[in-house]
Write an enzyme that holds these catalytic residues in place. Structure first.
Site, PDB file in Angstrom:
ATOM      1  N   ILE A 168       6.645 -14.444  -1.515  1.00 46.52           N
ATOM      2  CA  ILE A 168       7.238 -13.952  -2.776  1.00 46.52           C
ATOM      3  C   ILE A 168       8.651 -13.403  -2.557  1.00 46.52           C
ATOM      4  O   ILE A 168       9.455 -13.382  -3.485  1.00 46.52           O
ATOM      5  CB  ILE A 168       6.316 -12.894  -3.427  1.00 46.52           C
ATOM      6  CG1 ILE A 168       6.654 -12.713  -4.918  1.00 46.52           C
ATOM      7  CG2 ILE A 168       6.353 -11.561  -2.683  1.00 46.52           C
ATOM      8  CD1 ILE A 168       5.623 -11.906  -5.699  1.00 46.52           C
ATOM      9  N   ASP A 191       3.266  -5.945   0.669  1.00 49.64           N
ATOM     10  CA  ASP A 191       4.048  -4.702   0.653  1.00 49.64           C
ATOM     11  C   ASP A 191       4.972  -4.647   1.886  1.00 49.64           C
ATOM     12  O   ASP A 191       6.183  -4.377   1.768  1.00 49.64           O
ATOM     13  CB  ASP A 191       3.053  -3.527   0.664  1.00 49.64           C
ATOM     14  CG  ASP A 191       3.676  -2.185   0.339  1.00 49.64           C
ATOM     15  OD1 ASP A 191       4.855  -2.147  -0.034  1.00 49.64           O
ATOM     16  OD2 ASP A 191       2.956  -1.168   0.464  1.00 49.64           O
ATOM     17  N   ILE A 230      -5.960  -7.012   1.411  1.00 52.21           N
ATOM     18  CA  ILE A 230      -6.541  -5.861   2.108  1.00 52.21           C
ATOM     19  C   ILE A 230      -7.501  -5.094   1.192  1.00 52.21           C
ATOM     20  O   ILE A 230      -8.529  -4.571   1.651  1.00 52.21           O
ATOM     21  CB  ILE A 230      -5.396  -4.950   2.617  1.00 52.21           C
ATOM     22  CG1 ILE A 230      -4.610  -5.689   3.712  1.00 52.21           C
ATOM     23  CG2 ILE A 230      -5.928  -3.615   3.138  1.00 52.21           C
ATOM     24  CD1 ILE A 230      -3.241  -5.104   4.032  1.00 52.21           C
ATOM     25  N   TYR A 231      -7.244  -5.057  -0.109  1.00 54.28           N
ATOM     26  CA  TYR A 231      -8.091  -4.296  -1.044  1.00 54.28           C
ATOM     27  C   TYR A 231      -9.355  -5.034  -1.476  1.00 54.28           C
ATOM     28  O   TYR A 231     -10.187  -4.487  -2.200  1.00 54.28           O
ATOM     29  CB  TYR A 231      -7.280  -3.838  -2.260  1.00 54.28           C
ATOM     30  CG  TYR A 231      -6.401  -2.634  -1.992  1.00 54.28           C
ATOM     31  CD1 TYR A 231      -6.372  -2.002  -0.744  1.00 54.28           C
ATOM     32  CD2 TYR A 231      -5.587  -2.101  -2.991  1.00 54.28           C
ATOM     33  CE1 TYR A 231      -5.558  -0.904  -0.504  1.00 54.28           C
ATOM     34  CE2 TYR A 231      -4.785  -0.986  -2.758  1.00 54.28           C
ATOM     35  CZ  TYR A 231      -4.771  -0.396  -1.505  1.00 54.28           C
ATOM     36  OH  TYR A 231      -3.972   0.705  -1.283  1.00 54.28           O
TER      37      TYR A 231
HETATM   38  N1  AR6 Z   1       4.080 -13.369  -0.444  1.00 51.18           N
HETATM   39  C1  AR6 Z   1       3.132 -13.617  -1.370  1.00 51.18           C
HETATM   40  N2  AR6 Z   1       1.842 -13.223  -1.235  1.00 51.18           N
HETATM   41  C2  AR6 Z   1       1.525 -12.545  -0.110  1.00 51.18           C
HETATM   42  C3  AR6 Z   1       2.460 -12.241   0.904  1.00 51.18           C
HETATM   43  C4  AR6 Z   1       3.799 -12.676   0.704  1.00 51.18           C
HETATM   44  N3  AR6 Z   1       4.767 -12.445   1.591  1.00 51.18           N
HETATM   45  N4  AR6 Z   1       1.814 -11.558   1.902  1.00 51.18           N
HETATM   46  C5  AR6 Z   1       0.527 -11.447   1.521  1.00 51.18           C
HETATM   47  N5  AR6 Z   1       0.336 -12.061   0.319  1.00 51.18           N
HETATM   48  P1  AR6 Z   1      -2.251  -7.578   0.094  1.00 51.18           P
HETATM   49  P2  AR6 Z   1      -3.705  -5.748  -1.684  1.00 51.18           P
HETATM   50  C6  AR6 Z   1      -0.871 -12.178  -0.519  1.00 51.18           C
HETATM   51  O1  AR6 Z   1      -3.190  -7.281   1.206  1.00 51.18           O
HETATM   52  O2  AR6 Z   1      -4.973  -6.498  -1.498  1.00 51.18           O
HETATM   53  C7  AR6 Z   1      -0.847  -3.122   1.804  1.00 51.18           C
HETATM   54  O3  AR6 Z   1      -0.998  -2.555   3.068  1.00 51.18           O
HETATM   55  C8  AR6 Z   1      -2.217 -12.034   0.176  1.00 51.18           C
HETATM   56  O4  AR6 Z   1      -2.617 -13.273   0.754  1.00 51.18           O
HETATM   57  O5  AR6 Z   1      -0.804  -7.634   0.398  1.00 51.18           O
HETATM   58  O6  AR6 Z   1      -3.310  -5.349  -3.080  1.00 51.18           O
HETATM   59  C9  AR6 Z   1      -0.479  -2.096   0.750  1.00 51.18           C
HETATM   60  O7  AR6 Z   1       0.381  -1.103   1.287  1.00 51.18           O
HETATM   61  C10 AR6 Z   1      -3.090 -11.667  -1.016  1.00 51.18           C
HETATM   62  O8  AR6 Z   1      -3.478 -12.830  -1.747  1.00 51.18           O
HETATM   63  O9  AR6 Z   1      -2.403  -6.491  -1.115  1.00 51.18           O
HETATM   64  C11 AR6 Z   1      -1.802  -1.540   0.353  1.00 51.18           C
HETATM   65  O10 AR6 Z   1      -2.242  -0.539   1.256  1.00 51.18           O
HETATM   66  C12 AR6 Z   1      -2.166 -10.845  -1.910  1.00 51.18           C
HETATM   67  O11 AR6 Z   1      -0.831 -11.090  -1.431  1.00 51.18           O
HETATM   68  C13 AR6 Z   1      -2.722  -2.735   0.445  1.00 51.18           C
HETATM   69  O12 AR6 Z   1      -2.113  -3.620   1.377  1.00 51.18           O
HETATM   70  C14 AR6 Z   1      -2.422  -9.333  -1.868  1.00 51.18           C
HETATM   71  O13 AR6 Z   1      -2.726  -8.947  -0.543  1.00 51.18           O
HETATM   72  C15 AR6 Z   1      -2.811  -3.449  -0.879  1.00 51.18           C
HETATM   73  O14 AR6 Z   1      -3.798  -4.457  -0.787  1.00 51.18           O
END
Ligand code: AR6
Length: 183
Positions: free
Chosen positions: A16, A39, A130-131
């Site tokens: 993203i 994040d 992660i959530y």
């Molecule tokens: N671009 C697009 N999507 C992504 C990217 C990226 N660069 N990286 C991961 N995803 P997550 P959550 C996808 O874990 O579940 C953090 O530590 C990933 O495959 O990023 O809301 C925060 O600080 C998944 O489909 O977010 C919080 O502590 C989606 O993004 C916690 O993680 C969300 O995965 C939030 O957890």
């Protein structure tokens, strides 16, 4: 029946942080101090000023942290976007329905983007990493929020950014079902 909301919804796969849109949404945590997943990628790509802006948002508006389903706006700094909208998705819990909190993340992000003059906004799949929110259940909520709210923001184009092709396929299966049900 109008299905115009579907014309405002696009999807892509990949990172993203590479998208050139007015604003991207960050799946943050309560602290707004960065983390893993998307994040971490957003903070790395935006540079250290983003963390300073998040600290300022904490000081001024959210001293106890950003609650689940709420949104906070910062500039995009080194990202190719004007704004980052930070939101906190719920940690999935089987025993407690948190779908309204995930819906709030999407709904309030749309409103904040529109209020700030954005015409293009990209979302990651909030809470599905992660959530631990089950992907299909999350996808259903996304479709529902978009169907209900995009007609209020006819100038806004939304891109859903999936991190893998399999996530995109899973979303499209849900999307097709919702649209064929008249969603
Ligand atoms: N671009 C697009 N999507 C992504 C990217 C990226 N660069 N990286 C991961 N995803 P997550 P959550 C996808 O874990 O579940 C953090 O530590 C990933 O495959 O990023 O809301 C925060 O600080 C998944 O489909 O977010 C919080 O502590 C989606 O993004 C916690 O993680 C969300 O995965 C939030 O957890």
């Amino acid at each position: 029946m109008s299905t115009a909301w579907t014309d405002q919804l696009n999807w892509t796969t990949g990172d993203i942080t590479c998208l050139e849109v007015d604003a991207i949404v960050n799946a943050a945590n309560h602290s707004l101090m960065g983390g893993g997943g998307v994040d971490g990628a957003i903070h790395r790509a935006a540079g250290p000023e983003l963390l300073e802006a998040c600290k300022e948002a904490r000081r001024q508006r959210w001293p106890d942290g950003l609650p689940d389903g709420e949104v906070a706006l910062t500039p995009g700094y080194s990202l190719p976007v004007r704004y980052v909208i930070h939101t906190v998705g719920p940690v999935y819990a089987k025993t407690k329905d948190k779908s309204h909190l995930l819906a709030n993340c999407y709904r309030k992000s749309l409103a904040l983007a529109a209020d700030n003059g954005c015409t293009s906004l990209a979302f990651p799949a909030i809470s599905t990493g992660i959530y631990g929110y089950p992907f299909e259940a999350a996808a259903r909520i996304v479709c529902q929020v978009m169907a209900e709210n995009l007609p209020d923001y006819p100038e806004l184009q939304v891109t859903l950014c999936f991190f893998s092709d399999s996530d995109a396929q899973a979303f499209l299966a849900v999307f097709d079902e919702v649209v064929s049900d008249g969603g």
